[in-house]
Enzyme design. Sequence first.
Site, short mmCIF file in Angstrom:
data_model
loop_
_atom_site.label_atom_id
_atom_site.label_comp_id
_atom_site.label_asym_id
_atom_site.label_seq_id
_atom_site.Cartn_x
_atom_site.Cartn_y
_atom_site.Cartn_z
N TYR A 84 7.35 0.30 -7.09
CA TYR A 84 6.03 0.06 -6.50
C TYR A 84 4.97 0.40 -7.56
O TYR A 84 4.71 1.55 -7.85
CB TYR A 84 5.80 0.93 -5.26
CG TYR A 84 6.65 0.61 -4.05
CD1 TYR A 84 7.25 -0.64 -3.89
CD2 TYR A 84 6.82 1.55 -3.04
CE1 TYR A 84 8.01 -0.93 -2.76
CE2 TYR A 84 7.58 1.26 -1.91
CZ TYR A 84 8.17 0.02 -1.77
OH TYR A 84 8.92 -0.26 -0.66
N LEU A 234 3.80 -3.22 11.62
CA LEU A 234 2.61 -4.03 11.90
C LEU A 234 2.73 -5.40 11.22
O LEU A 234 1.73 -6.11 11.05
CB LEU A 234 1.35 -3.31 11.41
CG LEU A 234 1.07 -1.97 12.09
CD1 LEU A 234 -0.17 -1.31 11.49
CD2 LEU A 234 0.90 -2.15 13.59
N ARG A 236 3.10 -6.04 8.18
CA ARG A 236 2.25 -6.00 6.98
C ARG A 236 0.77 -6.25 7.31
O ARG A 236 0.03 -6.84 6.53
CB ARG A 236 2.76 -6.99 5.94
CG ARG A 236 4.21 -6.68 5.54
CD ARG A 236 4.83 -7.79 4.71
NE ARG A 236 6.23 -7.54 4.40
CZ ARG A 236 6.65 -6.86 3.34
NH1 ARG A 236 5.80 -6.34 2.50
NH2 ARG A 236 7.94 -6.69 3.13
N GLY A 237 0.39 -5.83 8.48
CA GLY A 237 -1.01 -5.96 8.90
C GLY A 237 -1.26 -7.13 9.82
O GLY A 237 -2.28 -7.18 10.52
N SER A 240 -1.70 -6.05 13.35
CA SER A 240 -2.46 -4.80 13.45
C SER A 240 -3.71 -4.95 14.30
O SER A 240 -4.33 -3.97 14.69
CB SER A 240 -2.88 -4.32 12.05
OG SER A 240 -3.82 -5.24 11.50
N GLY A 241 -4.10 -6.21 14.55
CA GLY A 241 -5.36 -6.44 15.27
C GLY A 241 -6.55 -6.46 14.34
O GLY A 241 -7.68 -6.69 14.77
N1 NAP Z 1 12.83 -1.34 2.36
C1 NAP Z 1 12.04 -2.37 2.16
O1 NAP Z 1 12.48 -3.47 1.82
C2 NAP Z 1 10.56 -2.22 2.38
C3 NAP Z 1 9.73 -3.34 2.30
C4 NAP Z 1 8.37 -3.17 2.52
C5 NAP Z 1 7.87 -1.92 2.79
N2 NAP Z 1 8.69 -0.84 2.84
C6 NAP Z 1 8.16 0.51 3.09
O2 NAP Z 1 7.57 0.55 4.37
C7 NAP Z 1 6.21 0.97 4.28
C8 NAP Z 1 5.39 0.30 5.35
O3 NAP Z 1 5.50 -1.11 5.19
P1 NAP Z 1 4.27 -2.07 5.34
O4 NAP Z 1 3.19 -1.57 4.45
O5 NAP Z 1 4.71 -3.45 5.20
O6 NAP Z 1 3.90 -1.78 6.84
P2 NAP Z 1 2.82 -2.15 7.89
O7 NAP Z 1 2.41 -0.84 8.45
O8 NAP Z 1 3.40 -3.20 8.77
O9 NAP Z 1 1.61 -2.86 7.13
C9 NAP Z 1 0.70 -2.14 6.39
C10 NAP Z 1 -0.55 -2.96 6.28
O10 NAP Z 1 -1.14 -3.01 7.58
C11 NAP Z 1 -2.52 -2.82 7.49
N3 NAP Z 1 -3.03 -2.06 8.65
C12 NAP Z 1 -3.95 -2.46 9.50
N4 NAP Z 1 -4.16 -1.57 10.45
C13 NAP Z 1 -3.37 -0.54 10.20
C14 NAP Z 1 -3.14 0.70 10.83
N5 NAP Z 1 -3.79 1.08 11.91
N6 NAP Z 1 -2.24 1.52 10.30
C15 NAP Z 1 -1.55 1.17 9.20
N7 NAP Z 1 -1.72 0.01 8.55
C16 NAP Z 1 -2.64 -0.85 9.05
C17 NAP Z 1 -2.77 -2.10 6.18
O11 NAP Z 1 -3.79 -2.84 5.59
P3 NAP Z 1 -5.14 -2.22 5.03
O12 NAP Z 1 -4.82 -0.91 4.41
O13 NAP Z 1 -5.59 -3.23 4.05
O14 NAP Z 1 -6.00 -2.14 6.24
C18 NAP Z 1 -1.54 -2.28 5.34
O15 NAP Z 1 -1.82 -3.16 4.27
C19 NAP Z 1 5.80 0.63 2.85
O16 NAP Z 1 4.71 1.40 2.41
C20 NAP Z 1 7.06 0.93 2.11
O17 NAP Z 1 7.16 2.33 1.85
C21 NAP Z 1 10.02 -0.98 2.65
#
Ligand code: NAP
Length: 358
Positions: A84, A234, A236-237, A240-241
């Site tokens: 990352y 979420l 990836r957002g 998320s709304g």
């Molecule tokens: N094992 C794997 O293959 C894999 C793949 C992907 C991720 N991961 C891990 O899982 C973690 C989470 O994944 P993800 O980032 O895709 O998850 P996510 O929580 O589905 O999406 C995060 C995105 O949602 C947005 N968002 C909007 N409202 C939110 C809220 N209330 N709370 C949190 N986020 C909000 C954020 O955007 P803004 O900040 O721009 O608002 C952020 O960019 C990663 O950080 C990583 O450590 C693992």
Amino acid sequence: MNTIPDETVFQGADVAGGGRFTQPKRAGVMPTKTLGTLGTTSAIGLGLMGMSDLYGPSDRAESIATIGAALDAGITLLDTGDFYGTGHNEMLLGDALHGHDRDRVQISVKFGSLRGPDASWLGQDNSPVAVKNSLAYTLQRLGTDHIDVYRPSRLDPVVPIEDTVGAIAEMIQAGYVRHVGLSEVGADTIRRAHAVHPVSDLQIEYSLISRGLEGEILDTCRELGIGVTAYGVLSRGLISGHWSTDRQGANDFRAHSPRFSGENLDRNLALVERLRSVATELGVSVAQVAIAWVDAQGDDIVPLVGARSRERLAESLDAVDVELSAEQLAAIESAVPKDAAAGDRYDAMQMTALDSER
Ligand SMILES: NC(=O)c1ccc[n+]([C@@H]2O[C@H](COP(=O)([O-])OP(=O)(O)OC[C@H]3O[C@@H](n4cnc5c(N)ncnc54)[C@H](OP(=O)(O)O)[C@@H]3O)[C@@H](O)[C@H]2O)c1
């Protein structure tokens, strides 16, 4: 787990404007869950990926403040990957942990994905030599002497999982790693890995619109006592709304994601509006209902939220206080039925690298 305050009444998704709106606010102790051999962990984990990579520009000071706020709120599980931001995310976490008690934090690290200096993706190396070499650099970048959960990010098509897990087991024997984790693998690979060394948890995308975990993979995890860290809760957002059609820039993963493209995006955002109706009735936000739905799927499933700011974190944290009844869960699934999403969760090339999708 705590429940929604008594005064919050859910009156069904079909009651237009009839719900009473109460926004839960975190005040109590963070609830816990159990993740396989790792044991007790916070009911929600923080994923750090977006603070260094894949989601466009991020703010270093706000990222560090967000990690600090998560620790203050009782989150113990922090997820990162050495790729990352090609080391950036681990160095950021190392800085954020400065002054905190290392032993109160569980650090989960993914390795194996290869990057070029231009941030390109070059493949996967889960060979035993790569396991040890990657771990050595990770420990330096994080400024720690051990990793709590160490996991290959994807299955390496040419290295047997037994060899990879065997090398992690050696690192456990040597004291550099505490637990073996897996990521995006299917039932057969889980069984083969677990036969070499007990696995703490499988990390896999899981949300209202990504339900591939359910069935054989989850059944296998439960049979073997392996937990699940759910990412992309979420989507990836997308659910998320807060997502709008003008959000993604060229360097953003979502600019190339089928679910965020063209007509698929319009159809998926229409699903979000259906979810918003249910959330409004519940008196919570869309993100909170999406996180709470994952949280409700089992005490062995820990949602990893990708909050990049204290504001988003605060919203996510409130989700752990939302306890959903069977009626409420049914209303949510009726608003966003299984397989309702338009488009795959990764592009065609990345889908072929997912052992979990075979
Ligand atoms: N094992 C794997 O293959 C894999 C793949 C992907 C991720 N991961 C891990 O899982 C973690 C989470 O994944 P993800 O980032 O895709 O998850 P996510 O929580 O589905 O999406 C995060 C995105 O949602 C947005 N968002 C909007 N409202 C939110 C809220 N209330 N709370 C949190 N986020 C909000 C954020 O955007 P803004 O900040 O721009 O608002 C952020 O960019 C990663 O950080 C990583 O450590 C693992």
